[in-house]
Design an enzyme around this catalytic site. Structure first.
Site, mmCIF file in Angstrom:
data_model
loop_
_atom_site.group_PDB
_atom_site.id
_atom_site.type_symbol
_atom_site.label_atom_id
_atom_site.label_comp_id
_atom_site.label_asym_id
_atom_site.label_seq_id
_atom_site.Cartn_x
_atom_site.Cartn_y
_atom_site.Cartn_z
ATOM 1 N N ASP A 114 1.988 -8.370 64.096
ATOM 2 C CA ASP A 114 1.575 -7.409 64.801
ATOM 3 C C ASP A 114 1.264 -6.188 64.105
ATOM 4 O OD1 ASP A 114 1.155 -9.436 66.878
ATOM 5 O OD2 ASP A 114 2.461 -8.682 68.146
ATOM 6 N N ARG A 132 2.413 -11.600 82.773
ATOM 7 C CA ARG A 132 3.070 -12.853 82.145
ATOM 8 C C ARG A 132 4.095 -13.113 83.507
ATOM 9 N NH1 ARG A 132 2.767 -15.246 77.418
ATOM 10 N NH2 ARG A 132 1.933 -13.970 75.665
ATOM 11 N N GLU A 159 17.306 -4.490 63.131
ATOM 12 C CA GLU A 159 16.526 -4.282 64.148
ATOM 13 C C GLU A 159 17.182 -3.091 65.327
ATOM 14 O OE1 GLU A 159 14.692 -4.545 67.730
ATOM 15 O OE2 GLU A 159 14.179 -6.119 66.204
#
Length: 451
Positions: free
Chosen positions: A303, A182, A33
Site C-alpha cells: 500500500d 467492514r 513493527e
C-alpha cells in the site's frame, strides 16, 4: 545475491510476506513493527490463487486456519435478482492454488507463525522509525538507536513516510468518493433462517449492486461468521463523515439500516444483525513514477506504492506478488541497483493496472437503474473485453490469477497488460459530477440532518 541483511519496516501482510520470501532464499530479515503486539482486528479477506500459491511456497500453513474455499463471484442487483455467476470451481486445477475466504487476523497469525519459525527472520515489535539514512542504508528509531543493513524495504502502508522522498514530491492519498463499512455478524441467525442459510453454506462472494452503493458478503471461519463490506458514496452515506486524516471510526448500525432500507431482504437482514463495525474513507493515488530510491538501497512495497479500493479483492495479493518479484529479482541480479530496478519495472505497471480496474468497477457497480444499467447487465453475459466485470472475461481472469510473480519477465511483451474494461456512458457515471441531484441524494441529505 545471497546472504543480504534486509530491514523491513512494517509487519502487515506485505511486510511479513516479504520476510518469508527473502528468508526462503537465505537472506537475513529483520521486521520492525510500531505496535506492541498483534491484535485480532479487521474482518474478512479474500486470498486469491495468485497470492495463496506464493504463501504456500514460503511455508505458510493454511491447514490450521478455519476458512472457506470460494465458489466464485456472484453478482446480484439491489432488488435481489441474480445477474451473473463467475464460478471458481476450476481455480485450483487451473492456477495451482485455492481461492480462500479468511479472517484477516487468522491470516496475520499464520504469517507471524511462519516467520517466527524461520531461523532467518526476526520480528521486533514496538519499534517506531524516526529517520532514514538512504545511502547507508540505516534506520533510526524513536529510542535514538540506529540499525543498518544492506537493503531496506518499506511496507509501511498508505501513509508511508518514504514514498515522498523516493518520488521527490508530496504524494498524498486521494479521496475516491466512497466510504467502506467492514462488518462481521454471527452466522447462527442466518443458518436458522431458511431464506438466508445458503449464504453461509454455499461460500460465494455475493455482490449486491445498486444506486451509489454495493455490498459484498461471504462466510468465514468454517461458517461461524458472515463478513460483509458495504461501500457507498459520500453523497448517500448517512453516517457521520470520516475526517480527512481519519481513516477509521466506529459507528452503530442505524445508518446502514436506514441507508439500505429499500434494498432486498438479504441485505436488510444482514444490516439488521450488525452491531458495531469499522468505517473508513477509501483512498488511493495515481501511479507513482518510482518505487526505488535513487541510491538503490531502499524500496517501497504494498500500500505504500499501490493502494487500491477493495473492489478487486487484490490489495494484499498484489503486496504478496511484490514480495515474490523482489525475491526473484534479488536471486537473478548481481547488484542491488539492478535487482530493485527489475522489481520496479515488473511490478509497477501490473499493480497500477489492478488499481485502475477498481476505479472502473466502482463506476459500474454503483449505477442507477436505467438504460446504462440495462446495458451493463447485458455486457456482463459475454466473455469478451467489453465485459465490465473483470473476472467474467477469461483473458483478464487468466492474466490476474495465472501470473507467476516469482518469475522475472525478460522482455516487454511478457509484461503485456490487457485492455481496461470500458467505462459507462458519461451521463450515467456517478463520479464525474454529471449526476448532481437525485431523489436518493436528496433523501440522504434529509436523513443525515435527522440522525
Amino acid at each position: 545475491m545471497r546472504g543480504l541483511n534486509v530491514l523491513v519496516v512494517g509487519a502487515g501482510i506485505g511486510g511479513l510476506q516479504t520476510a518469508l520470501a527473502l528468508a526462503a532464499d537465505g537472506h537475513k530479515v529483520t521486521v520492525f513493527e510500531s505496535v506492541k503486539e498483534f491484535l485480532e482486528v479487521g474482518a474478512g479477506i479474500r486470498v486469491p490463487p495468485n497470492s495463496s500459491r506464493l504463501s504456500l511456497s514460503w511455508g505458510v500453513d493454511f491447514s490450521k486456519i478455519k476458512k472457506e474455499v470460494s465458489r466464485g463471484n456472484r453478482f446480484v442487483d439491489w432488488k435481489g435478482n441474480l445477474l451473473l455467476d463467475c464460478p471458481f470451481s476450476d481455480v485450483e486445477r487451473t492456477y495451482g492454488a485455492p481461492y480462500y475466504f479468511i479472517h484477516r487476523a487468522d491470516l496475520i497469525n499464520a504469517l507471524v507463525d511462519a516467520a517466527r519459525k524461520h531461523e532467518k527472520i526476526m520480528l521486533k515489535m514496538d519499534c517506531r522509525v524516526a529517520e532514514y539514512d538512504f545511502e547507508a542504508p540505516a534506520l533510526q528509531f524513536s529510542t535514538g538507536e540506529w540499525v543498518s543493513g544492506d537493503l531496506i524495504i518499506c511496507a509501511d502502508g498508505i501513509k508511508s513516510a518514504v514514498r515522498n522522498v523516493i518520488n521527490g514530491t508530496p504524494i498524498e492519498p486521494q479521496d475516491t468518493g466512497d466510504v467502506a463499512y467492514r462488518i462481521l455478524v454471527p452466522a447462527g441467525p442466518l443458518l436458522e433462517d431458511p431464506s438466508m442459510k445458503h449464504f453461509v453454506t454455499e461460500p460465494w462472494a455475493v455482490h449486491w449492486m445498486g444506486p451509489e452503493a454495493h455490498a459484498v458478503g461471504y462466510p468465514l471461519r468454517g461458517g461461524e461468521l458472515y463478513n460483509i463490506i458495504i461501500d457507498t458514496t459520500h453523497a448517500t452515506d448517512l453516517g457521520k463523515a470520516v475526517g480527512e486524516d481519519e481513516w477509521r471510526s466506529q459507528a452503530d448500525n442505524s445508518e446502514v439500516v436506514k441507508r439500505f432500507a429499500e434494498w432486498c431482504e438479504p441485505v436488510r437482514k444482514i444490516c439488521g444483525l450488525t452491531g458495531r463495525y469499522l468505517k473508513w474513507k477509501l483512498a488511493d493515488f495515481d501511479q507513482l513514477k518510482r518505487w526505488v530510491h535513487p541510491g538503490g538501497k531502499v524500496a517501497i512495497l504494498g500500500d505504500a506504492c499501490h493502494p487500491m479500493m477493495p473492489y478487486m479483492a487484490q490489495g494484499a495479493a498484489q503486496a504478496t506478488e511484490d514480495a515474490a518479484t523482489l525475491q526473484a529479482a534479488l536471486r537473478e541480479h548481481e547488484t542491488l541497483f539492478d535487482a530493485l530496478k527489475a522489481y520496479e519495472r515488473q511490478r509497477l505497471p501490473r499493480a497500477a493496472y489492478v488499481a485502475r480496474n477498481t476505479r472502473v468497477l466502482q463506476e459500474w457497480l454503483h449505477l442507477y437503474d436505467g438504460p446504462e444499467r440495462d446495458r451493463r447487465d447485458e455486457l456482463m453475459r459475454h466473455d469478451n473485453k467489453d465485459n465490465p466485470m473483470f473476472w467474467a472475461y477469461s483473458r483478464r481472469k487468466d492474466w490476474l490469477f495465472g501470473h507467476d510473480a516469482q518469475k522475472l519477465s525478460k522482455a516487454d511483451d511478457e509484461l503485456e497488460i490487457p485492455e481496461l474494461p470500458p467505462m459507462p456512458a458519461d451521463k450515467a457515471r456517478v463520479y464525474t459530477g454529471t449526476i448532481k441531484e437525485t431523489d436518493l441524494r436528496n433523501r440522504s441529505e434529509r436523513m443525515r440532518q435527522r440522525l
